[in-house]
Design an enzyme around this catalytic site. Structure first.
Site, PDB file in Angstrom:
ATOM      1  N   PHE A 126      27.019 -38.582  16.288  1.00 37.96           N
ATOM      2  CA  PHE A 126      26.689 -39.913  16.788  1.00 37.96           C
ATOM      3  C   PHE A 126      27.158 -40.933  15.751  1.00 37.96           C
ATOM      4  CE2 PHE A 126      23.938 -43.560  17.709  1.00 37.96           C
ATOM      5  CZ  PHE A 126      24.270 -43.732  19.045  1.00 37.96           C
ATOM      6  N   ASP A 198      19.915 -34.414  11.840  1.00 32.65           N
ATOM      7  CA  ASP A 198      19.458 -35.466  12.746  1.00 32.65           C
ATOM      8  C   ASP A 198      18.948 -34.787  14.022  1.00 32.65           C
ATOM      9  OD1 ASP A 198      19.131 -37.490  14.621  1.00 32.65           O
ATOM     10  OD2 ASP A 198      20.957 -38.564  14.071  1.00 32.65           O
ATOM     11  N   TYR A 223      12.062 -42.301  20.657  1.00 24.00           N
ATOM     12  CA  TYR A 223      12.131 -42.986  21.961  1.00 24.00           C
ATOM     13  C   TYR A 223      12.935 -42.234  23.005  1.00 24.00           C
ATOM     14  CZ  TYR A 223      16.463 -45.112  20.008  1.00 24.00           C
ATOM     15  OH  TYR A 223      17.679 -45.336  19.428  1.00 24.00           O
ATOM     16  N   LYS A 224      13.410 -41.061  22.670  1.00 26.64           N
ATOM     17  CA  LYS A 224      14.135 -40.254  23.661  1.00 26.64           C
ATOM     18  C   LYS A 224      13.151 -39.239  24.253  1.00 26.64           C
ATOM     19  CE  LYS A 224      18.471 -40.852  21.087  1.00 26.64           C
ATOM     20  NZ  LYS A 224      19.283 -41.576  22.080  1.00 26.64           N
ATOM     21  N   ARG A 372      26.543 -38.073  31.589  1.00 27.46           N
ATOM     22  CA  ARG A 372      25.454 -37.340  30.929  1.00 27.46           C
ATOM     23  C   ARG A 372      24.236 -37.318  31.827  1.00 27.46           C
ATOM     24  NH1 ARG A 372      23.672 -39.245  24.959  1.00 27.46           N
ATOM     25  NH2 ARG A 372      23.027 -41.057  26.178  1.00 27.46           N
TER      26      ARG A 372
END
Lengths: 411, 411
Positions: A126, A198, A223-224, A372
């Site tokens: 990312f 990560d 928050y995912k 996705r």
């Protein structure tokens, strides 16, 4: 396999009841919980309480009486079991980018007495992870560099005698590829390198056991899959064995041994608190608890079992029902290498995704050409998967998408 | 001067109506808005809307449709007029500590071609500012140091040919002393140093004109006088003239020129956006707007006029009515040198403050022996000042405080 089979699986799903813990809009199949988790119902009452009562009524006292000051540690202890961390090893604070900076800086410092000056990561990581490593490297004045590898196979050789830190995202944000954390951590250790993981797409999505894997440091996102709310503070894990040597340049007062003594010299506190920096956004932080509470009602093993069933089902249905369309699976079929989202490329991926969203199937798009679909076992069911594929098939069969749709600045 | 005089002043106070914009508990005289601002009534509805609608209903779309992604810039533009900044020069993001780190790092980089390696600040500055400077200095490998001066008078001489940056907090958190920003910025510039100003106790409290003062960089807090909510994200100001050269190591994806291109190399965006780093805590960030909205209904000039009347009145009443008690004013009597809070020392300052809080007069305590009273003209009235002093007098006259009260770990 029929839709009725899917409904039947939902009916006997042990996680099925947890869907009631979430507020989901009618008519939407939400397959983007890997980007922003759905809202726990409890979050609304919690927000109201924090704003009206703790802030509005109790004002400054709430730093003590409502436990605001201790929240990063308390939430960290709640999160710890989900990633194989011990109590006192995790805090919820700041952003993933900033926590990564702290972990990388500390890891580099631990290696400073060696000649190792390279941070190894993947070009497909990312971007903010790469950017933060580049930012750190460019400000360290002894020739640090960030080495980008182009494939998973190249990682072992890239961790050579120059490598100070191997920094990887456990589950890739585009492909859903899951690294073998234990094998890569062991390899790095054998080569004399430290690892920073990560867990943005892992925490709450796949079982993680940081201690068993022999990882050195980790960061991640709430928050995912953890459903902590938009932009909710991130987390950082520093195992006890590294805490005494954990130093980083973001030395703010919340990481001080005695913050209210107001001494003019920084002295880090002992323990995980030294990963803290400044005053935290209390209202956003408070929401994180509502997401973590739901995980206490199940297990990562049950979540993982259902996640694999959902992603298997999605792959199987897309490949069988949308046969003939130019869809290509980029997510590993092998369970051990798969996270909890599935990506397919399509030449008009962006346009097809917009058409899906119009029809209430919310996934997202990532360059290049990747659609996705995130599968969140706490609130996604088997019939959702069936229905999403039916709508995808309908759009593709009818070419019901506008190939002139342009991607906006923000997705 | 009688209580009736104070009530009469409240009745003709042009800011008096703004008190209705805040939710304040009954029976409390809140003199701690310099630490945590009171809650704007609008914040509850805003929190509900962000959590229930934007997060719960609209989910991932809200990054675009609810303007989440643009919020740091939009709030920055709202805040700008309060500090003499232009549109496009301020973002609301991260914490004061972290924003200070960015500003200091950028300032030091701008000075890198010189031999200047010293950051000058006051020993009495708020500790996290000193700690962040120490953190930065210790990670820069060309011998940077932080020089602490012991009095305001020593500042000019300390800004010598070695000084890269003069970093000051405009209004001191303990004493309420307000620096002459224009004079000190001019002096620094004449000496070849850059200035970084912390406006934590200035923004929304006293008129600030960063451009007119010739300041180089500034940071500040939204949860004190700006009433943005507990731990709400902080702000950073980078004037247009410095933006192209504004580089710092916290180079996260929100500061990238094209964050959704997911390119593997960091390239900062043009403008103030390069001060951004990672994903922001949306729920806390959204509250900031409710505080700023109230400032749009008045002016910093009117706020300042009332602030000086309130602090004058408090000083006068304490000194006249509590005469004979060992209280010592540490806040400047000179208006130009005073912020918006007043501090008195008392040998049993901590115990007296606890007694005041028990009686509903909420101020706070800072080492050593300092009782702090914040005066926030948006919601504090003249009769509040009268009543607070009456209760203080009552406590002191009756020795109604427990000198064995111990300060806890957190205040």
């Amino acid at each position: 396999m029929t839709r009725e089979d899917c409904v039947a699986r939902d009916e006997r799903d042990p996680l099925g009841l947890l869907r009631n813990a979430f507020d989901l809009p009618e008519g939407v199949i939400y397959l983007d919980g890997n980007s922003l988790g759905a809202r726990p119902k409890a979050a609304l009452a919690r927000a109201t309480d924090v704003v009206a009562q703790e802030w509005g009524r109790d004002l400054i006292k709430s730093w003590n009486t409502a436990g605001w000051f201790d929240m990063p540690r308390r939430l960290g202890d709640m999160l710890a079991p989900l990633i194989g961390a011990a109590a006192g090893e995790v805090v919820v604070t700041d952003t993933t980018s900033l926590n990564l900076f702290k972990a990388l800086a500390a890891a580099v410092k631990l290696q400073a007495s060696s000649a190792r000056r390279v941070i190894v990561t993947e070009r497909s990581n990312f971007p903010t992870d790469i950017y933060m490593a580049q930012g750190l490297a460019s400000w360290l004045e002894r020739g640090y560099t960030v080495r980008l590898v182009d494939s998973v196979d190249e990682i072992p050789a890239a961790v050579d005698q120059d490598c100070a830190v191997l920094m990887l995202t456990h589950v890739n944000y585009r492909t859903g590829y899951q690294h073998d954390m234990a094998a890569l951590s062991a390899h790095a250790r054998a080569q004399g390198a430290l690892t920073v993981w990560d867990l943005a797409h892992s925490a709450g999505a796949v079982p993680v056991d940081l201690h068993a894997a022999g990882a050195d440091f980790a960061v991640g996102c709430t928050y995912k899959y953890l459903n902590g709310g938009p932009g909710a503070p991130a987390f950082i894990w520093v195992p006890q064995r590294h805490q005494a040597a954990f130093v980083h340049p973001l030395s703010g007062w919340w990481g001080h041994a005695a913050p209210f003594d107001m001494a003019p010299d920084f002295a880090p506190c002992s323990g995980i608190g030294r990963a803290l920096c400044g005053t935290q956004p209390v209202v956003s932080l408070a929401m994180v608890e509502c997401g973590l509470d739901i995980f206490a009602r199940t297990s990562m093993q049950d979540i993982r079992a259902k996640s694999l069933e959902l992603t298997d089902l999605f792959i199987e249905l897309v490949e069988s029902r949308c046969d003939g369309h130019p869809l290509e699976l980029v997510t590993p079929r092998e369970h051990a290498r798969r996270g909890s989202h599935v990506s397919f490329t399509h030449p008009h991926g962006y346009a097809v995704m917009q058409a899906l969203i119009e029809r209430g199937v919310i996934g997202d798009y990532r360059e290049p050409a990747i659609m996705r679909f995130g599968f969140t076992p706490l609130y996604t069911g088997y019939a959702d998967v069936w229905d999403a594929v039916a709508i995808l098939k309908d759009i593709l069969d009818g070419q019901a998408y506008d190939i002139n749709t342009r991607r906006g600045a923000v997705t």
